[in-house]
Design a protein around this motif. Structure first.
Motif, PDB file in Angstrom:
ATOM      1  N   UNK A  42       9.766  -4.631 -11.377  1.00 16.61           N
ATOM      2  CA  UNK A  42       9.374  -3.811 -10.238  1.00 16.61           C
ATOM      3  C   UNK A  42      10.313  -3.789  -9.082  1.00 16.61           C
ATOM      4  N   UNK A  43      11.024  -5.024  -9.126  1.00 20.66           N
ATOM      5  CA  UNK A  43      12.117  -5.119  -8.064  1.00 20.66           C
ATOM      6  C   UNK A  43      13.166  -4.246  -8.267  1.00 20.66           C
ATOM      7  N   UNK A  72       2.405  -1.898 -11.437  1.00 16.37           N
ATOM      8  CA  UNK A  72       2.037  -2.156 -10.270  1.00 16.37           C
ATOM      9  C   UNK A  72       0.768  -2.934 -10.375  1.00 16.37           C
ATOM     10  N   UNK A  73      -0.321  -2.514 -11.189  1.00 19.21           N
ATOM     11  CA  UNK A  73      -1.535  -3.317 -11.387  1.00 19.21           C
ATOM     12  C   UNK A  73      -1.238  -4.669 -12.182  1.00 19.21           C
ATOM     13  N   UNK A  74      -0.558  -4.626 -13.110  1.00 15.62           N
ATOM     14  CA  UNK A  74      -0.022  -5.874 -13.533  1.00 15.62           C
ATOM     15  C   UNK A  74       0.519  -6.783 -12.629  1.00 15.62           C
ATOM     16  N   UNK A  75       1.328  -6.709 -11.825  1.00 21.76           N
ATOM     17  CA  UNK A  75       1.788  -7.624 -10.663  1.00 21.76           C
ATOM     18  C   UNK A  75       0.785  -7.945  -9.891  1.00 21.76           C
ATOM     19  N   UNK A  76      -0.143  -7.193  -9.554  1.00 25.78           N
ATOM     20  CA  UNK A  76      -1.189  -7.569  -8.751  1.00 25.78           C
ATOM     21  C   UNK A  76      -2.227  -8.441  -9.390  1.00 25.78           C
ATOM     22  N   UNK A  77      -2.387  -8.521 -10.557  1.00 27.73           N
ATOM     23  CA  UNK A  77      -3.079  -9.252 -11.387  1.00 27.73           C
ATOM     24  C   UNK A  77      -2.277 -10.623 -11.816  1.00 27.73           C
ATOM     25  N   UNK A  78      -1.125 -10.693 -11.459  1.00 29.09           N
ATOM     26  CA  UNK A  78      -0.254 -11.796 -12.189  1.00 29.09           C
ATOM     27  C   UNK A  78      -0.206 -11.862 -13.394  1.00 29.09           C
ATOM     28  N   UNK A  79      -0.207 -10.721 -14.219  1.00 31.43           N
ATOM     29  CA  UNK A  79      -0.220 -10.645 -15.738  1.00 31.43           C
ATOM     30  C   UNK A  79       1.367 -11.001 -16.079  1.00 31.43           C
ATOM     31  N   UNK A  88       0.748  -1.208  -0.022  1.00 34.14           N
ATOM     32  CA  UNK A  88      -0.168   0.218   0.159  1.00 34.14           C
ATOM     33  C   UNK A  88       0.917   1.118  -0.178  1.00 34.14           C
ATOM     34  N   UNK A  89       2.110   1.274   0.683  1.00 32.18           N
ATOM     35  CA  UNK A  89       2.775   2.353   0.708  1.00 32.18           C
ATOM     36  C   UNK A  89       3.341   2.711  -0.636  1.00 32.18           C
ATOM     37  N   UNK A  90       3.813   1.669  -1.462  1.00 34.42           N
ATOM     38  CA  UNK A  90       4.306   2.107  -2.863  1.00 34.42           C
ATOM     39  C   UNK A  90       3.335   2.472  -3.699  1.00 34.42           C
ATOM     40  N   UNK A  91       2.128   1.982  -3.577  1.00 39.72           N
ATOM     41  CA  UNK A  91       0.856   2.372  -4.322  1.00 39.72           C
ATOM     42  C   UNK A  91       0.478   3.753  -3.924  1.00 39.72           C
ATOM     43  N   UNK A  92       0.580   4.044  -2.819  1.00 38.17           N
ATOM     44  CA  UNK A  92       0.237   5.480  -2.368  1.00 38.17           C
ATOM     45  C   UNK A  92       1.418   6.552  -2.980  1.00 38.17           C
TER      46      UNK A  92
END
Length: 279
Positions: A180-181, A166-173, A133-137
């Motif tokens: 990202x790392x 970030x969204x792609x990583x959350x969706x495992x796309x 959440x911190x990175x997203x914010x």
């Protein structure tokens, strides 16, 4: 994990609703005002700080949504019941599947969210999942500040690309998680000498493969990505501190104030001193 409503007719307990109390403060960037965000398939991103009523029910949402809890707690509709959403977790909802979320008994709740067009049609949800959440914010805050301020298209494009990743990583796309790392490490160590070869070594791939991935995912070379992250941090320091240009140069990976000012002018088109006065 199945959602709380079936695709056939929806959950009879859910009725479309949209309520935002007077005590809610929001920062929003709309895709219609930010072409780079729209090109990434994202309709809007935002931060909401809830102090009173905050309730949404969508029985046939046109877009997917990721809503990450930054602080406090709220409730989200999962598997036909209300479930507490706490810091470190996000509510992920696919399009055309009913979802709902609300503040918990009017207690404070801070969330970072996005409405977007998913890169694949079979994402699961609604569900709760761990989230950074911190990175997203930070990404949403930086995009809003840039869009509302200088609106440098290179920086906006970079931030929009990071939000998409970030969204792609959350969706495992299919986006390579090594990117990202890598950029998370660069952001934390801006003073390092990030040559293309060193970036590639840190990412665990060849320099040419890294260059192709960055161009495909962000529309920029790795060197431009590093420069964009440095300029993002430099703007933050110029806007919020009284540090000298020499000090800002040292904190953003430049040898001295002259080399920093020259790089800043290339990106922003004006000197850092002038930009600071305008802010």
């Amino acid at each position: 994990m199945a959602g709380g409503a079936s695709e056939g007719g929806g959950d009879p307990r859910l009725v479309d609703d949209h309520r935002i109390g007077a005590g809610v403060r929001e920062v929003i960037v709309y895709g219609r005002d930010c072409p780079e965000l729209a090109e990434a398939g994202i309709a809007m991103v935002g931060l909401s700080d809830v102090l009173d009523e905050f309730s949404f029910v969508r029985t046939d949402p046109a877009e997917a949504q990721l809503l990450a809890c930054r602080d406090g707690r709220g409730e989200v509709w999962v598997d036909g019941k209300w479930v507490t959403c706490r810091p470190g977790f996000a509510y992920l909802t696919p399009p055309h599947v009913p979802h709902a979320y609300r503040a918990y008994d009017n207690t404070p709740w801070s969330v970072a969210w996005a409405s977007f067009r998913p890169l694949r049609a079979d994402i699961a949800g609604p569900l709760l999942r761990p989230v950074e959440a911190e990175l997203w914010t930070q990404l949403i805050t930086a995009l809003h500040a840039e869009q509302a301020g200088t609106a440098d298209r290179e920086v906006v494009r970079m931030l929009s690309g990071l939000i998409k990743l970030y969204l792609s990583r959350q969706l495992d796309t299919g986006a390579d998680p090594r990117l990202a790392d890598l950029w998370r490490t660069v952001r934390q160590r801006l003073t390092d000498d990030w040559t293309l070869d060193r970036l590639a070594e840190r990412a665990g791939m060849s320099a040419e493969h890294l260059r192709r991935l960055c161009l495909r995912e962000f529309g920029q070379t790795p060197s431009a990505m590093v420069r964009g992250l440095r300029m993002e941090h430099a703007r933050l320091l110029l806007r919020t501190t009284d540090l000298t240009l020499a000090s800002i140069a040292r904190q953003t990976g430049y040898r001295d104030a002259f080399s920093f000012s020259r790089a800043f002018r290339r990106v922003v088109s004006i000197s850092p001193d002038r930009w600071r006065r305008q802010q």
